[in-house]
Design an enzyme around this catalytic site. Structure first.
Site, PDB file in Angstrom:
ATOM      1  N   SER A 174       0.845  -1.200   0.000  1.00 15.88           N
ATOM      2  CA  SER A 174       0.000   0.000   0.000  1.00 15.88           C
ATOM      3  C   SER A 174       0.874   1.241   0.000  1.00 15.88           C
ATOM      4  O   SER A 174       2.018   1.209   0.469  1.00 15.88           O
ATOM      5  CB  SER A 174      -0.887   0.006   1.249  1.00 15.88           C
ATOM      6  OG  SER A 174      -1.618   1.215   1.360  1.00 15.88           O
ATOM      7  N   TYR A 182      -2.868   0.278  10.599  1.00 15.66           N
ATOM      8  CA  TYR A 182      -2.973  -0.361   9.283  1.00 15.66           C
ATOM      9  C   TYR A 182      -1.719  -0.072   8.458  1.00 15.66           C
ATOM     10  O   TYR A 182      -1.124  -0.977   7.864  1.00 15.66           O
ATOM     11  CB  TYR A 182      -4.215   0.147   8.544  1.00 15.66           C
ATOM     12  CG  TYR A 182      -4.240  -0.230   7.079  1.00 15.66           C
ATOM     13  CD1 TYR A 182      -4.623  -1.501   6.686  1.00 15.66           C
ATOM     14  CD2 TYR A 182      -3.861   0.678   6.087  1.00 15.66           C
ATOM     15  CE1 TYR A 182      -4.630  -1.870   5.340  1.00 15.66           C
ATOM     16  CE2 TYR A 182      -3.867   0.328   4.742  1.00 15.66           C
ATOM     17  CZ  TYR A 182      -4.253  -0.943   4.385  1.00 15.66           C
ATOM     18  OH  TYR A 182      -4.255  -1.297   3.055  1.00 15.66           O
TER      19      TYR A 182
END
Length: 223
Positions: free
Chosen positions: A135, A147
């Site tokens: 990501s 996250y």
């Protein structure tokens, strides 16, 4: 010879789009996710090139059994796409929910490790390719993002795994997208990266000649 790609998190979004793109490119696809109905529907759409293997990839025994079934069915693995992952509803650390962190870390960190552990012996036989969903959040520091920290782990693991696999002719790629229009978000994001865009990146990476190792593909939305 037809090649086989195993995909985790295959039932929707990036995973499903990659399964379709891989099958269109001539690959056989082993589809892993928790939702049997969605996997069966996707496998039915793709046809005989697809095998639905419902399992929870955080359950190591279930994951190992699914990998074994894929290998028995297709005769081996040429590539793996460790795509399963999730976020949390409460961003930040001070106000975060530790139980959500536990669940997310099991999927974003431990399940990726377990997927690599279960599939590397098969990839070694084919000098295969391990691809993992990272990501933009794994490249930038985002305020209080647990996250993001899990994706920093993924990016670090991908680089380390690339060096390990290099010793026997294997390759590892991390796909690093910004915001993608997937069920990960409650509201549609039509102006952001589409699942098919990420799928195209996966197919590009695993289709390179033996002389080229694409270690990271970073994708950002134009919108």
């Amino acid at each position: 010879m037809t090649q086989t790609l195993l995909i985790t998190g295959a039932s929707t979004g990036i995973g499903a789009a990659t399964a379709r793109a891989a099958a269109e490119a001539g690959w056989q696809v082993a589809l892993l996710a928790r939702s049997q109905d969605e996997l069966d529907s996707l496998a039915g759409e793709i046809g005989e090139r697809a095998l639905a293997l419902p399992c929870d990839v955080t359950d190591r025994a279930a994951l190992n059994a699914a990998v074994d079934r894929a290998v028995d069915h297709f005769g081996g693995l040429d590539a793996v796409f460790a795509n399963a992952g999730k976020g949390v509803s409460s961003p930040g650390i001070e106000q975060g929910v530790p139980a959500e962190w536990d669940e997310m870390i099991q999927l974003n960190v431990m399940a990726v490790l377990s997927t690599a552990h279960a599939t590397l012996p098969h990839l070694r036989k084919t000098k295969g390719h391990f691809v993992v969903t990272g990501s933009k959040a794994g490249r930038d520091h985002l305020k209080g993002s647990v996250y993001g920290a899990t994706k920093w782990f993924v990016h670090g693991l991908a680089g380390n795994l690339a060096e390990e696999m290099r010793e026997w002719g294997g390759r590892c790629t991390v796909i690093s997208p910004g915001m993608v229009d997937t069920p990960f978000f409650d509201e549609p994001k039509p102006d952001k990266i589409q699942p098919g865009d990420v799928a195209n990146a996966v197919i590009f990476a695993i289709s390179q000649p033996e002389t080229a190792a694409v270690r990271e593909i970073h994708i950002m939305p134009t919108g």
